[in-house]
Motif scaffolding. Structure first.
Motif: not given
Length: 138
Positions: A22, A25-26, A30-31, A54-55, A57-60
């Motif tokens: 997390t 992401a902050k 992005k990946t 990762a998923q 947190a919205g990351l690839n």
């Protein structure tokens, strides 16, 4: 958790924890790329656990294991594709960050000047001078 920035596109480090994803992401990553083979870590640190984080947190997420000293054209091509097709900036990790940095350097051979590759790696704290001839000749 280390942030060894190679360039604006790539930061590398040693092993991360699922709870640290997390933070990535902050910080705007992005990946997330895992270059550490699952066989090297306990179950709680294996790629499936990091991928779940990762998923969430919205990351690839890309699992691209590199075994020490075994950089093949397949892995080089896969990282090139990830850099080209996935959103950045990218955060990649392995045991110490060296494999992640080295794999990136191999993707840049023939694209960037060898000295530029070596300088960018040095920005992140990695000494790739021993690869200069290879990077220049690829």
């Amino acid at each position: 958790m280390d942030f060894n920035k190679i360039n604006d596109q790539l930061t590398v480090s040693g092993q991360i924890l699922p709870s640290e994803v997390t933070i990535l992401a902050k910080k705007g990553f992005k990946t997330l790329i895992c270059n550490r083979p699952d066989e090297e870590v306990e179950a709680a640190l294996q790629s499936v656990e990091i991928e779940k984080a990762a998923q969430s947190a919205g990351l690839n997420f890309v699992y691209l294991p590199i075994y020490p000293g075994q950089f093949t054209e397949v892995e080089i091509s896969q990282l090139s594709s990830a850099i080209e097709n996935l959103d950045g900036p990218i955060y990649a990790y392995c045991r110490s960050g060296t494999r992640s940095c080295t794999l990136w350097a191999l993707t840049q051979a023939g694209i960037l000047d060898a000295e530029d590759i070596i300088a960018q790696a040095a920005n992140g704290g990695y000494d790739l001078r021993g690869m200069a001839a290879y990077l220049a000749g690829k």
